[in-house]
Design a protein around this motif. Structure first.
Motif, PDB file in Angstrom:
ATOM      1  N   ILE A 163       5.966  11.108   4.001  1.00 44.04           N
ATOM      2  CA  ILE A 163       6.404  11.952   5.064  1.00 44.04           C
ATOM      3  C   ILE A 163       7.473  13.152   4.327  1.00 44.04           C
ATOM      4  O   ILE A 163       8.433  12.647   3.757  1.00 44.04           O
ATOM      5  N   GLY A 164       7.124  14.436   4.623  1.00 46.91           N
ATOM      6  CA  GLY A 164       7.988  15.372   4.172  1.00 46.91           C
ATOM      7  C   GLY A 164       8.513  16.280   4.998  1.00 46.91           C
ATOM      8  O   GLY A 164       7.865  16.024   6.430  1.00 46.91           O
ATOM      9  N   PRO A 165       9.434  17.083   4.913  1.00 49.02           N
ATOM     10  CA  PRO A 165       9.738  17.993   6.074  1.00 49.02           C
ATOM     11  C   PRO A 165       8.855  18.684   6.783  1.00 49.02           C
ATOM     12  O   PRO A 165       8.900  19.264   7.916  1.00 49.02           O
ATOM     13  N   LYS A 166       7.763  19.191   6.083  1.00 44.06           N
ATOM     14  CA  LYS A 166       6.705  20.158   6.693  1.00 44.06           C
ATOM     15  C   LYS A 166       5.503  19.180   7.425  1.00 44.06           C
ATOM     16  O   LYS A 166       4.896  19.885   8.188  1.00 44.06           O
ATOM     17  N   SER A 167       4.986  17.990   6.707  1.00 43.17           N
ATOM     18  CA  SER A 167       3.736  17.482   7.144  1.00 43.17           C
ATOM     19  C   SER A 167       3.988  16.009   6.691  1.00 43.17           C
ATOM     20  O   SER A 167       4.627  15.624   5.746  1.00 43.17           O
ATOM     21  N   VAL A 168       2.956  15.076   7.051  1.00 39.72           N
ATOM     22  CA  VAL A 168       2.730  13.788   6.612  1.00 39.72           C
ATOM     23  C   VAL A 168       1.339  13.695   5.837  1.00 39.72           C
ATOM     24  O   VAL A 168       0.307  14.363   6.384  1.00 39.72           O
ATOM     25  N   LEU A 169       1.273  12.964   4.646  1.00 40.17           N
ATOM     26  CA  LEU A 169      -0.005  12.759   4.191  1.00 40.17           C
ATOM     27  C   LEU A 169      -0.291  11.363   4.553  1.00 40.17           C
ATOM     28  O   LEU A 169       0.270  10.195   4.285  1.00 40.17           O
ATOM     29  N   ARG A 170      -1.561  10.996   5.100  1.00 39.66           N
ATOM     30  CA  ARG A 170      -1.866   9.599   5.694  1.00 39.66           C
ATOM     31  C   ARG A 170      -2.681   8.661   4.642  1.00 39.66           C
ATOM     32  O   ARG A 170      -3.190   9.558   4.032  1.00 39.66           O
ATOM     33  N   ASN A 171      -2.444   7.442   4.696  1.00 41.06           N
ATOM     34  CA  ASN A 171      -3.342   6.516   4.158  1.00 41.06           C
ATOM     35  C   ASN A 171      -3.573   6.943   2.536  1.00 41.06           C
ATOM     36  O   ASN A 171      -4.404   6.953   1.851  1.00 41.06           O
ATOM     37  N   VAL A 172      -2.057   6.887   2.066  1.00 43.76           N
ATOM     38  CA  VAL A 172      -2.168   7.056   0.436  1.00 43.76           C
ATOM     39  C   VAL A 172      -2.095   5.881  -0.109  1.00 43.76           C
ATOM     40  O   VAL A 172      -1.646   4.968   0.264  1.00 43.76           O
ATOM     41  N   ALA A 173      -2.928   5.987  -1.344  1.00 43.82           N
ATOM     42  CA  ALA A 173      -3.081   4.570  -2.114  1.00 43.82           C
ATOM     43  C   ALA A 173      -1.742   4.041  -2.752  1.00 43.82           C
ATOM     44  O   ALA A 173      -0.852   4.813  -3.003  1.00 43.82           O
ATOM     45  N   ILE A 174      -1.695   2.681  -2.961  1.00 49.04           N
ATOM     46  CA  ILE A 174      -0.441   2.086  -3.434  1.00 49.04           C
ATOM     47  C   ILE A 174      -1.184   1.329  -4.706  1.00 49.04           C
ATOM     48  O   ILE A 174      -2.154   0.831  -4.655  1.00 49.04           O
ATOM     49  N   LEU A 175      -0.524   1.676  -6.024  1.00 50.47           N
ATOM     50  CA  LEU A 175      -1.047   0.985  -7.176  1.00 50.47           C
ATOM     51  C   LEU A 175      -0.010   0.035  -7.544  1.00 50.47           C
ATOM     52  O   LEU A 175       1.228   0.290  -7.636  1.00 50.47           O
ATOM     53  N   GLY A 176      -0.707  -1.173  -8.086  1.00 51.57           N
ATOM     54  CA  GLY A 176      -0.031  -2.275  -8.398  1.00 51.57           C
ATOM     55  C   GLY A 176       0.079  -2.309 -10.172  1.00 51.57           C
ATOM     56  O   GLY A 176      -0.708  -1.852 -10.623  1.00 51.57           O
ATOM     57  N   PRO A 177       0.910  -3.163 -10.764  1.00 57.17           N
ATOM     58  CA  PRO A 177       1.988  -3.914  -9.998  1.00 57.17           C
ATOM     59  C   PRO A 177       3.297  -3.220  -9.590  1.00 57.17           C
ATOM     60  O   PRO A 177       3.409  -2.254  -9.885  1.00 57.17           O
ATOM     61  N   VAL A 178       3.937  -4.029  -8.974  1.00 59.68           N
ATOM     62  CA  VAL A 178       5.549  -3.365  -8.732  1.00 59.68           C
ATOM     63  C   VAL A 178       5.944  -2.880  -9.638  1.00 59.68           C
ATOM     64  O   VAL A 178       5.948  -3.309 -11.017  1.00 59.68           O
ATOM     65  N   ARG A 179       6.836  -1.865 -10.000  1.00 62.64           N
ATOM     66  CA  ARG A 179       7.742  -1.171 -10.712  1.00 62.64           C
ATOM     67  C   ARG A 179       9.157  -1.267 -10.600  1.00 62.64           C
ATOM     68  O   ARG A 179       9.665  -1.577  -9.312  1.00 62.64           O
ATOM     69  N   GLY A 180      10.052  -0.960 -11.613  1.00 60.04           N
ATOM     70  CA  GLY A 180      11.462  -1.023 -11.325  1.00 60.04           C
ATOM     71  C   GLY A 180      11.989   0.102 -10.205  1.00 60.04           C
ATOM     72  O   GLY A 180      13.039  -0.260  -9.527  1.00 60.04           O
ATOM     73  N   SER A 181      11.219   1.156 -10.338  1.00 57.00           N
ATOM     74  CA  SER A 181      11.545   2.040  -9.173  1.00 57.00           C
ATOM     75  C   SER A 181      10.418   2.459  -8.586  1.00 57.00           C
ATOM     76  O   SER A 181       9.203   2.687  -9.241  1.00 57.00           O
ATOM     77  N   THR A 182      10.591   2.831  -7.440  1.00 57.64           N
ATOM     78  CA  THR A 182       9.502   3.560  -6.578  1.00 57.64           C
ATOM     79  C   THR A 182       9.102   4.810  -7.105  1.00 57.64           C
ATOM     80  O   THR A 182       9.933   5.828  -7.420  1.00 57.64           O
ATOM     81  N   GLN A 183       7.688   5.205  -7.544  1.00 60.40           N
ATOM     82  CA  GLN A 183       7.427   6.628  -7.692  1.00 60.40           C
ATOM     83  C   GLN A 183       6.100   7.256  -6.912  1.00 60.40           C
ATOM     84  O   GLN A 183       5.240   6.281  -6.995  1.00 60.40           O
ATOM     85  N   VAL A 184       6.437   8.179  -6.368  1.00 61.86           N
ATOM     86  CA  VAL A 184       5.175   8.856  -5.587  1.00 61.86           C
ATOM     87  C   VAL A 184       4.638  10.060  -6.635  1.00 61.86           C
ATOM     88  O   VAL A 184       5.459  10.864  -7.004  1.00 61.86           O
TER      89      VAL A 184
END
Lengths: 206, 206
Positions: free
Chosen positions: B69-90
């Motif tokens: 979710i950004g200030p202008k729009s939402v991008l839906r159904n975005v893929a998550i890649l594993g494994p988990v990391r130290g910090s969230t990265q988009v």
């Protein structure tokens, strides 16, 4: 005061250096309409309202906007460029083409044979724009005088280096020489985003 | 039957020629989550479900999807890649960044300082992913053995030519050498669309 020979040589060399750089313009998705389609959408004999001249002489942005409809999605509020043309032409990026669910071919403007078909909507009317839709092939607009200056001829293929945070060299860039042109490299928004385009960016013919 | 010397030379030359070409992979927008953010979105100690291995060893696509979710729009159904990391990265494209209304910087994966902030939503929960969002800088994954074969070292900058209907040369492509790599050139979807990428495309280091 008269310039020294060294200064004159330096000035000439700087001019030559500068001349290699050509302004880049990123074209957003847009539609050119035929008068027949203007009539269908807006009423018989309607004239599109010019709101802003574009860089290429004679071309202008119209006040009216359209929606373009593909099998997978709709892109709303798309610009119409005037004046009207013999055939309706829709120019989208590859990103748009995928979003709309069509497979628009990479073509030079005007080369519409067997191109994609989209529906165009405005004012509660929808028309089919058959064989109208392309991804525009990148190109450089120049006058015959520019052509002489750069040593380039119409339809010649050149390479263009973009210096930016995302530097690259576009190959297969076609020269389009017409009397009424303003010197500019035209790329679409995919290309603009891929090359780190910012307003005022210049390309170097190499 | 023993090969003639000519045939052996020809085979060796062909191998050298082939070796210059590296497979290109186009990365779609995706999210790497920290365990803390997995806990916030899916519940304490939740484990993301692997559904497909990716080309880089150890990385996988998860069953779960997110909205960003950004200030202008939402991008839906975005893929998550594993494994988990130290910090969230988009990781988004410049096209996405403009659509979302943010200004994600061009960065190598992992370099998140002062990067963009987006909100992430799933399962009727929303979290703020501060300094999480970048446009990934194009790069080439290779092992130390690949590095020796190509005569390249970690962090070295190379140029990559793409032969396609929209040929270009990507400059400023960074080499990333790690033990667990599979040889691949990673570009995003803007770059893929700008270079006429098709499945199976190869890039040539020049």
């Amino acid at each position: 005061m008269v310039d020294t020979l060294e200064l004159i040589v330096e000035k000439v060399l700087r001019k030559i250096e500068e001349a290699k750089y050509i302004p880049i313009e990123a074209s957003a998705r847009h539609v050119h309409l035929s008068q027949e389609h203007v009539d269908s959408l807006f009423g018989k004999g309607y004239e599109l309202e010019k709101i802003r001249e574009l860089s290429q002489p004679g071309e202008y942005l119209c006040k009216e906007r359209l929606d373009i409809i593909g099998p997978k999605s709709v892109l709303r509020n798309v610009a119409i460029l005037g004046p009207v043309r013999g055939s309706t032409q829709v120019e989208i990026s590859r990103t748009d083409s995928i979003a709309l669910g069509v497979n628009a071919p990479l073509r030079l403007s005007g080369d519409l044979e067997d191109s994609e078909t989209l529906f165009i909507s405005c004012c509660r009317k929808v028309i089919e724009a058959g064989s109208s839709t392309i991804v525009a092939k990148r190109h450089i607009h120049m006058t015959p005088e520019d052509g002489i200056r750069y040593g380039l001829s119409d339809k010649q293929i050149v390479r263009v280096r973009v210096h930016s945070v995302r530097p690259l060299v576009f190959e297969d860039v076609i020269i389009r020489i017409t009397e009424k042109s303003r010197l500019a490299i035209h790329i679409d928004h995919d290309e603009a985003n891929a090359c780190g385009f910012v307003e005022g960016a210049m390309g170097e013919i190499i």
